[in-house]
Scaffold this active site. Structure first.
Site, mmCIF file in Angstrom:
data_model
loop_
_atom_site.group_PDB
_atom_site.id
_atom_site.type_symbol
_atom_site.label_atom_id
_atom_site.label_comp_id
_atom_site.label_asym_id
_atom_site.label_seq_id
_atom_site.Cartn_x
_atom_site.Cartn_y
_atom_site.Cartn_z
ATOM 1 N N TYR A 84 2.956 11.534 -7.112
ATOM 2 C CA TYR A 84 1.994 9.655 -8.435
ATOM 3 C C TYR A 84 2.399 8.308 -7.105
ATOM 4 O O TYR A 84 3.092 8.297 -6.207
ATOM 5 C CB TYR A 84 2.856 9.110 -9.076
ATOM 6 C CG TYR A 84 2.238 8.023 -10.047
ATOM 7 C CD1 TYR A 84 1.249 7.892 -10.732
ATOM 8 C CD2 TYR A 84 3.668 6.940 -9.735
ATOM 9 C CE1 TYR A 84 0.644 6.740 -11.318
ATOM 10 C CE2 TYR A 84 3.207 5.932 -10.636
ATOM 11 C CZ TYR A 84 1.972 5.949 -11.723
ATOM 12 O OH TYR A 84 1.067 4.488 -12.000
ATOM 13 N N ASP A 111 9.154 15.126 -11.718
ATOM 14 C CA ASP A 111 8.254 14.463 -12.228
ATOM 15 C C ASP A 111 6.919 15.249 -13.284
ATOM 16 O O ASP A 111 6.779 16.283 -13.242
ATOM 17 C CB ASP A 111 7.473 13.613 -11.695
ATOM 18 C CG ASP A 111 6.730 12.302 -12.273
ATOM 19 O OD1 ASP A 111 6.323 13.303 -13.415
ATOM 20 O OD2 ASP A 111 6.351 11.134 -11.800
ATOM 21 N N LYS A 148 3.795 7.981 -21.331
ATOM 22 C CA LYS A 148 1.829 8.120 -21.118
ATOM 23 C C LYS A 148 2.693 9.202 -22.445
ATOM 24 O O LYS A 148 2.014 9.087 -23.407
ATOM 25 C CB LYS A 148 2.238 9.559 -19.965
ATOM 26 C CG LYS A 148 1.991 8.391 -18.913
ATOM 27 C CD LYS A 148 0.870 7.501 -18.344
ATOM 28 C CE LYS A 148 1.076 7.023 -17.371
ATOM 29 N NZ LYS A 148 2.071 7.261 -15.959
ATOM 30 N N ARG A 203 23.325 -2.726 -21.817
ATOM 31 C CA ARG A 203 23.119 -1.975 -20.816
ATOM 32 C C ARG A 203 23.659 -0.745 -20.947
ATOM 33 O O ARG A 203 22.990 0.035 -20.380
ATOM 34 C CB ARG A 203 23.232 -3.860 -19.935
ATOM 35 C CG ARG A 203 22.681 -2.798 -18.604
ATOM 36 C CD ARG A 203 22.557 -3.921 -17.773
ATOM 37 N NE ARG A 203 23.514 -5.153 -17.498
ATOM 38 C CZ ARG A 203 24.809 -5.352 -17.561
ATOM 39 N NH1 ARG A 203 25.980 -4.054 -16.663
ATOM 40 N NH2 ARG A 203 25.134 -5.791 -17.817
HETATM 41 C C1 PLP Z 1 2.860 6.778 -14.722
HETATM 42 C C2 PLP Z 1 3.128 7.994 -14.024
HETATM 43 C C3 PLP Z 1 4.713 7.473 -13.200
HETATM 44 C C4 PLP Z 1 4.835 5.668 -13.423
HETATM 45 O O1 PLP Z 1 5.522 5.606 -14.915
HETATM 46 P P1 PLP Z 1 5.377 3.663 -15.837
HETATM 47 O O2 PLP Z 1 5.605 4.418 -16.794
HETATM 48 O O3 PLP Z 1 3.775 3.470 -15.336
HETATM 49 O O4 PLP Z 1 6.149 2.790 -14.574
HETATM 50 C C5 PLP Z 1 4.913 7.893 -12.677
HETATM 51 N N1 PLP Z 1 4.653 9.532 -12.662
HETATM 52 C C6 PLP Z 1 3.435 9.542 -12.775
HETATM 53 C C7 PLP Z 1 3.113 11.146 -12.822
HETATM 54 C C8 PLP Z 1 2.977 8.754 -13.819
HETATM 55 O O5 PLP Z 1 1.983 9.715 -14.274
#
Ligand code: PLP
Length: 377
Positions: A97, A169, A194, A45
């Site tokens: 998001y 982000d 992604k 962890r």
């Molecule tokens: C998908 C996404 C998230 C969330 O991520 P997860 O891996 O689905 O928890 C946050 N910000 C953006 C821009 C995203 O496309």
């Protein structure tokens, strides 16, 4: 090393054996040589060698001082928001998001962290929303799904003037196309699900911070709250990262072809694409990122027609995600942004007939053929 080289050589593999690929250290705990051992690995962890290799690689790629890997993008965002306390306030972009605004509005609000959403295209509006309790500005650029561009340098300048942190982000661009820390941002967050993973086979999140005080604080949160990424998933990301550049190049190139085709179609009323010189954020985006990415959104003007297109697609995958090697389509109104309140959705340009396309690495001729047959009335 240049970025393309770092993607291959930033992670040096296993220095003990010379193995070309960093091993998957599938262990929860590690033998300690003395009671109260300092340094080394103790419990996964807190730190795990495979995760550590990934975290080091992400810090290198983003130009930060330390990286942290989590079990999802939302776990990564949650760890960042856990840096704040009851009574603190955040000014966030209205185009965040959906899941990020949901965790702020419906989880962190219960613990006394408050948020004001503003249109980050207007710096004066951000400044007006700052209160004495404000601790951070939170941005996402370009935004999902209508690709609004936030001026990273201007937001950073305002944050520095007011003594605030800037959080970005960077999921849509990845470090291959945009490195916010180099523009003065303090914390970068990724849904590594992604582009970083890139193969639609792993859920993960990454945080990279700029300075060592933030690194210490985030490591405390990561170890205390425990939403860490497992060794195998860390290895999948290390593997995915090696082709990040190739994938992003091909996906961006295909997106250019698709965007031009969509714009030529009579069924399509509006195309959102950062590579169009008449996109309102075109120049600004070019000044802070190295490419357009692969996301295109287009509005067909009629929700029933949009749904019919999506159900007639044969190759393009109707799915809740983006950034994979396969072309994916989504109806943001009810899918990725289903949890966003209706009035906020409309202000973001998310109509019931808006389709989001994450262009893959297939031959663009086949992607176009699939869309063309699905659009036939
Ligand atoms: C998908 C996404 C998230 C969330 O991520 P997860 O891996 O689905 O928890 C946050 N910000 C953006 C821009 C995203 O496309």
């Amino acid at each position: 090393m240049r970025l393309d080289t770092l993607l291959i050589h930033g992670d040096e593999g296993d220095l003990n054996t010379g193995a070309a690929s960093t091993p998957i250290y599938q262990a929860s705990t590690f033998r300690q040589h003395t009671v109260g051992q300092e340094g080394g690995y103790q419990y996964s962890r807190g730190n795990n060698p495979t995760r550590h290799a990934l975290e080091k690689q992400m810090a290198l790629l983003e130009g930060g001082c330390r990286g942290f890997a989590f079990g999802s993008g939302m776990a990564a965002a949650t760890a960042v928001f856990n840096l704040f306390s009851a009574g603190d306030h955040i000014v966030a972009s209205r185009n965040l998001y959906g899941g990020t605004s949901r965790v702020l509005d419906r989880v962190f609000s219960r613990f006394g962290l408050t948020v004001t959403y503003v249109d980050f295209c207007h710096i004066a509006d951000i400044a007006a929303a700052i209160t004495p309790a404000t601790k951070a500005l939170v941005i996402e650029t370009p935004s999902n799904p209508t690709l609004m561009v936030t001026n990273i340098r201007a937001v950073v300048a305002l944050a520095k003037e007011r003594g605030l942190l800037t959080v970005a982000d960077n999921t849509f661009m990845s470090p291959y196309l945009q490195r916010p820390l180099e523009l003065g941002v303090d914390i970068v967050v990724h849904s590594a699900t992604k582009f970083i993973g890139g193969h639609s086979d792993v859920l993960a999140g990454i945080v990279v911070v700029k300075d060592s005080k933030l690194a210490e604080d985030l490591h405390f949160v990561q170890n205390s709250t425990g939403g860490v990424l497992g060794p195998f998933d860390s290895w999948l990301l290390l593997r995915g990262l090696k082709t990040l550049g190739l994938r992003m190049d091909r996906q961006s190139q295909n997106a250019g072809v698709l965007a031009a085709w969509l714009r030529s179609r009579p069924e399509v009323q509006k195309v959102y694409y950062l590579g169009f010189a008449d996109h309102p954020g075109y120049e600004l985006h070019k000044s802070q990122a190295a490419g357009t990415g692969n996301v295109i959104s287009f509005d067909v003007g009629d929700g029933t027609f949009a749904r019919s297109i999506l159900s007639k697609l044969k190759m393009c995958m109707l799915a809740d995600s983006l950034g994979g090697v396969e072309t994916m389509v989504n109806l943001p109104d009810v899918m990725s942004h289903g949890s966003v309140p209706p009035e906020r959705k409309l202000r973001m340009g998310i109509t019931p007939s808006l389709i989001r396309l994450s262009v893959g690495i297939e031959d663009p001729v086949d992607i176009i053929a699939d869309l063309e047959q699905a659009m036939r009335r």
